[in-house]
Design an enzyme around this catalytic site. Sequence first.
Site, PDB file in Angstrom:
ATOM      1  N   LYS A 130       0.125 -19.571  36.850  1.00 57.83           N
ATOM      2  CA  LYS A 130       0.161 -18.196  36.362  1.00 57.83           C
ATOM      3  C   LYS A 130      -1.140 -17.527  36.763  1.00 57.83           C
ATOM      4  O   LYS A 130      -2.174 -17.722  36.123  1.00 57.83           O
ATOM      5  CB  LYS A 130       0.364 -18.190  34.845  1.00 57.83           C
ATOM      6  CG  LYS A 130       0.763 -16.827  34.263  1.00 57.83           C
ATOM      7  CD  LYS A 130      -0.422 -15.951  33.989  1.00 57.83           C
ATOM      8  CE  LYS A 130      -0.019 -14.643  33.348  1.00 57.83           C
ATOM      9  NZ  LYS A 130      -1.176 -13.743  33.144  1.00 57.83           N
TER      10      LYS A 130
ATOM     11  N   SER B 137      -3.118 -20.123  33.633  1.00 59.92           N
ATOM     12  CA  SER B 137      -3.958 -18.938  33.737  1.00 59.92           C
ATOM     13  C   SER B 137      -5.442 -19.218  33.571  1.00 59.92           C
ATOM     14  O   SER B 137      -6.079 -19.682  34.493  1.00 59.92           O
ATOM     15  CB  SER B 137      -3.490 -17.871  32.751  1.00 59.92           C
ATOM     16  OG  SER B 137      -4.018 -16.623  33.124  1.00 59.92           O
TER      17      SER B 137
ATOM     18  N   ASP C 110     -12.883 -25.952  43.668  1.00 61.60           N
ATOM     19  CA  ASP C 110     -13.293 -25.343  44.931  1.00 61.60           C
ATOM     20  C   ASP C 110     -14.802 -25.414  45.151  1.00 61.60           C
ATOM     21  O   ASP C 110     -15.268 -25.389  46.294  1.00 61.60           O
ATOM     22  CB  ASP C 110     -12.842 -23.885  44.985  1.00 61.60           C
ATOM     23  CG  ASP C 110     -11.365 -23.757  45.316  1.00 61.60           C
ATOM     24  OD1 ASP C 110     -10.681 -24.791  45.396  1.00 61.60           O
ATOM     25  OD2 ASP C 110     -10.890 -22.609  45.483  1.00 61.60           O
TER      26      ASP C 110
END
Length: 535
Positions: free
Chosen positions: A325, A300, A311
């Site tokens: 998650k 998470s 990214d």
Amino acid sequence: MAHNDKSSTAGNLILILVAMVLGVLIGVMFTSHEKVNHKDGTLQGKVNEVLQLVEDEYVDEVDVDSLSEKLLAVMLSELDPHSTYLSARETEKTEEMMRGNFEGIGVVLHSEDDSVYVGQVLPYGPSASVGLLPGDLIITVDGDTVSGVGMPTDSVVARLRGPRGLKVKVDVLRQGEGLKTFTIRRGVVSHSTVLCAKMLNDTTGYIYLSSFASTSHNEFHDALAQLKRQGMQRLIFDLRDNGGGSLQSALGIAGELLPGGSLIVYTQGAHSRRRDVKAHAGGLFTTGSVIVMVDENSASASEVVSGALQDNDRALIVGRRTFGKGLVQGEFELHDGSALLLTTARYYTPSGRSIQRPYNDGTDKYYRDYLEQVFGEAYADSMTVHITDSTPYSTIGGRTVYGGGGITPDILLPYRKDESFVYYNALVNQHLINRVAFRQVRRHAATMLQRYPTAEAFKKGYRVSDTIIEELVREGEKRGIARNAKSLAVQRKLIEAGIKANMGQCLYGNEAFYDAYLPMDDDLNRIKNIKIDLK
């Protein structure tokens, strides 16, 4: 951060299952809602009608409150794996965990057999000021016997904690000194989530974050500032075994490492419009090199941070595929102090990848698939990751990354399969290294603290003796672990480091643990000097 093979993978299931439970607490976004009145024809009306019939007509007496809670749990499990119901007590514990502090006497407990010991005295806390020591056997709390009577550890914790300012009387048995009585005034005790922040060499800093509490961003900022003053040009940010926590802290931490305006994450759901979150200007470490370490228990909030850095081509991600998650839970408070954690949106990385693993086939299969993934990667001949979603996504620099749940590292670190780890892992899995280390603390805490007054003195001066190693081997034999002289010779330094690390943590805190353990952390040593190329 431990070595892995067939035995260690089984041992790590405890950590995995803990991560699963903690998963429902991750990424909570606090909201409020109107209390809904009963309306005939609604789902709520139908449920209330059935419960009323059970209460009025069922053949036996029924605890309707208990039945209601079980009904809620079953209903929510049909939605997704992370929507859940929390009782009032669970809600209180969750809020405490997210706050990063609690009201109590400032100790970590150590349970062994039917006894409860002081495992660690937190620095600057109430117990440190009165002279409580690690290894003290807690006999009574305010006159109630807590050791030798089968009392659960949670019940002992409940007796020791309480509102700040109130006193509690604790009787302990100290080795060689007999019974001692302490009256301790409870206070607010902080528990740090940055467990280690240190320089590994002249230019490389290391930060280990155990979870994301409300205090974590400030802790991380302070750690970065400290390491920069010491000359850090390269950061290794360790998120292994970090199951997540506060989304706000995760966003703040990512913002310390990303240039202003960089997209960190966006959330979107059927009833919530897309919400982009970008880094604010002024991050403390936006240009130096960054490596992020992750593993199968990173979840998470950990995945939000590592996905954002990957990214944006800001960091090299190393380790093993993360848990996956990526569901956002809103917390809705109920009338009795309990709460509903209801999934309201999904997390997406800046490139558009969903962090969440598929759960269309139900919660049981969701967790079973995860365990099969862990076992499959542990026993595979080569370290590869099965791509469940072949849709390519691109980082801002044009590198191809994939979705399908979790964050796949740029560099995969395989599990260690050296046969010599079998004996070591058998000792670890039965907690014998920790047990033998704590036995030394029980016997010698006062003497050792006098001989080694600081963690640095302990680091430089203490050596694990042959006698202690022999005690460990015999403890293993008692539990069916045959002596293995060859493995013991190969892994002797690792075993010594484990004993010293556990002793140091009890006596001096996390600094002493990591001073002893990090030099033996193979994954860290493998990537400490790795070249970063994100082109």
